[in-house]
Design a protein around this motif. Structure first.
Motif, PDB file in Angstrom:
ATOM      1  N   HIS A 167      54.321   9.792  77.542  1.00 40.09           N
ATOM      2  CA  HIS A 167      54.885  10.628  76.474  1.00 40.09           C
ATOM      3  C   HIS A 167      55.827  11.672  77.060  1.00 40.09           C
ATOM      4  O   HIS A 167      56.924  11.903  76.542  1.00 40.09           O
ATOM      5  CB  HIS A 167      53.744  11.299  75.709  1.00 40.09           C
ATOM      6  N   LYS A 168      55.422  12.275  78.159  1.00 37.09           N
ATOM      7  CA  LYS A 168      56.244  13.305  78.803  1.00 37.09           C
ATOM      8  C   LYS A 168      57.563  12.706  79.302  1.00 37.09           C
ATOM      9  O   LYS A 168      58.627  13.296  79.110  1.00 37.09           O
ATOM     10  CB  LYS A 168      55.467  13.924  79.963  1.00 37.09           C
ATOM     11  N   ARG A 169      57.492  11.528  79.930  1.00 36.05           N
ATOM     12  CA  ARG A 169      58.701  10.887  80.446  1.00 36.05           C
ATOM     13  C   ARG A 169      59.652  10.502  79.312  1.00 36.05           C
ATOM     14  O   ARG A 169      60.865  10.694  79.421  1.00 36.05           O
ATOM     15  CB  ARG A 169      58.325   9.662  81.274  1.00 36.05           C
ATOM     16  N   ILE A 170      59.110   9.983  78.236  1.00 42.67           N
ATOM     17  CA  ILE A 170      59.963   9.588  77.112  1.00 42.67           C
ATOM     18  C   ILE A 170      60.550  10.819  76.424  1.00 42.67           C
ATOM     19  O   ILE A 170      61.713  10.820  76.032  1.00 42.67           O
ATOM     20  CB  ILE A 170      59.179   8.694  76.129  1.00 42.67           C
ATOM     21  N   ARG A 171      59.763  11.874  76.299  1.00 43.33           N
ATOM     22  CA  ARG A 171      60.272  13.096  75.673  1.00 43.33           C
ATOM     23  C   ARG A 171      61.417  13.691  76.488  1.00 43.33           C
ATOM     24  O   ARG A 171      62.430  14.135  75.933  1.00 43.33           O
ATOM     25  CB  ARG A 171      59.150  14.117  75.503  1.00 43.33           C
TER      26      ARG A 171
ATOM     27  N   HIS B 267      69.182  12.657  76.353  1.00 42.71           N
ATOM     28  CA  HIS B 267      70.191  11.894  75.629  1.00 42.71           C
ATOM     29  C   HIS B 267      70.617  12.582  74.337  1.00 42.71           C
ATOM     30  O   HIS B 267      71.789  12.482  73.942  1.00 42.71           O
ATOM     31  CB  HIS B 267      69.692  10.478  75.370  1.00 42.71           C
ATOM     32  N   THR B 268      69.721  13.286  73.697  1.00 45.28           N
ATOM     33  CA  THR B 268      70.096  14.035  72.493  1.00 45.28           C
ATOM     34  C   THR B 268      71.054  15.161  72.856  1.00 45.28           C
ATOM     35  O   THR B 268      72.059  15.384  72.166  1.00 45.28           O
ATOM     36  CB  THR B 268      68.842  14.606  71.797  1.00 45.28           C
ATOM     37  N   THR B 269      70.768  15.847  73.949  1.00 40.03           N
ATOM     38  CA  THR B 269      71.646  16.922  74.402  1.00 40.03           C
ATOM     39  C   THR B 269      73.021  16.377  74.765  1.00 40.03           C
ATOM     40  O   THR B 269      74.052  16.952  74.390  1.00 40.03           O
ATOM     41  CB  THR B 269      71.031  17.648  75.612  1.00 40.03           C
ATOM     42  N   ASN B 270      73.037  15.258  75.505  1.00 37.19           N
ATOM     43  CA  ASN B 270      74.324  14.661  75.883  1.00 37.19           C
ATOM     44  C   ASN B 270      75.124  14.242  74.656  1.00 37.19           C
ATOM     45  O   ASN B 270      76.342  14.437  74.587  1.00 37.19           O
ATOM     46  CB  ASN B 270      74.114  13.458  76.799  1.00 37.19           C
TER      47      ASN B 270
ATOM     48  N   PHE C 117      65.418   6.572  72.061  1.00 42.87           N
ATOM     49  CA  PHE C 117      64.360   7.404  72.629  1.00 42.87           C
ATOM     50  C   PHE C 117      63.637   8.222  71.563  1.00 42.87           C
ATOM     51  O   PHE C 117      62.456   8.540  71.735  1.00 42.87           O
ATOM     52  CB  PHE C 117      64.906   8.283  73.758  1.00 42.87           C
ATOM     53  N   GLU C 118      64.302   8.531  70.482  1.00 44.43           N
ATOM     54  CA  GLU C 118      63.621   9.213  69.368  1.00 44.43           C
ATOM     55  C   GLU C 118      62.575   8.287  68.755  1.00 44.43           C
ATOM     56  O   GLU C 118      61.442   8.688  68.484  1.00 44.43           O
ATOM     57  CB  GLU C 118      64.648   9.632  68.313  1.00 44.43           C
TER      58      GLU C 118
END
Length: 164
Positions: free
Chosen positions: A36-40, A46-49, A81-82
């Motif tokens: 969960h931590k790695r996916i978050r 990617h959301t920031t990018n 990823f979301e």
């Protein structure tokens, strides 16, 4: 989610493959938390990018709608990823609930047997307490000295009344 897998790099696809049901079934709660931590973290990256790239294109394109077309790959990665995060969060919640129920059932069973299952129940109990039985608790207000002082104060009041 499957429609956007083509935009992912190999390492990112490997991370998404860990969400396959047979791989998830092998993980315990700690393993699920690590995944969960790695996916978050990947989702946040990617959301920031995507947001930064889209924000840079708005001024050049003259509007958000016109700038949206240039961000398709970045938006796809963020979306993948979301979705992955929502899947792993649901699985983690299910496993955590199951483990909590199992722990609750175990504690209830121990309580029915009359055995103490509180903190440190595996450690040796104090002398004078039979092994594994619940302790007889004295009702105190927070300390032996305080209780003795309170009793003495009450006795003094009563003695003062009695002497009148």
């Amino acid at each position: 989610m499957d429609q956007y897998l083509w935009v992912l790099k190999d390492k990112e696809r490997d991370l998404i493959r860990e969400l396959e049901p047979d791989r998830l079934a092998e993980l315990d709660e700690d393993g699920l938390l690590a995944l969960h931590k790695r996916i978050r973290r990947a989702r946040n990256k990617h959301t920031t990018n995507y947001r930064r790239g889209a924000a840079e294109r708005v001024e050049q394109a003259g509007g958000r709608g016109a700038a949206a077309a240039g961000s398709d790959k970045a938006r796809g990665r963020a979306y993948v990823f979301e979705e992955a995060l929502s899947l792993i969060s649901a699985e983690l919640a299910r496993v955590a609930h199951e483990e909590a129920e199992a722990l609750k059932d175990e504690r209830l069973a121990r309580a029915r047997e009359g055995k103490w299952s509180g903190p440190g129940s595996d450690a040796p109990l104090d002398e004078g307490v039979s092994g594994g039985r619940m302790r007889e608790h004295q009702q105190t207000t927070g300390g032996v000295k305080r209780d003795a002082s309170s009793r003495a104060q009450g006795a003094r009041r009563q003695a003062k009344r009695d002497s009148r």
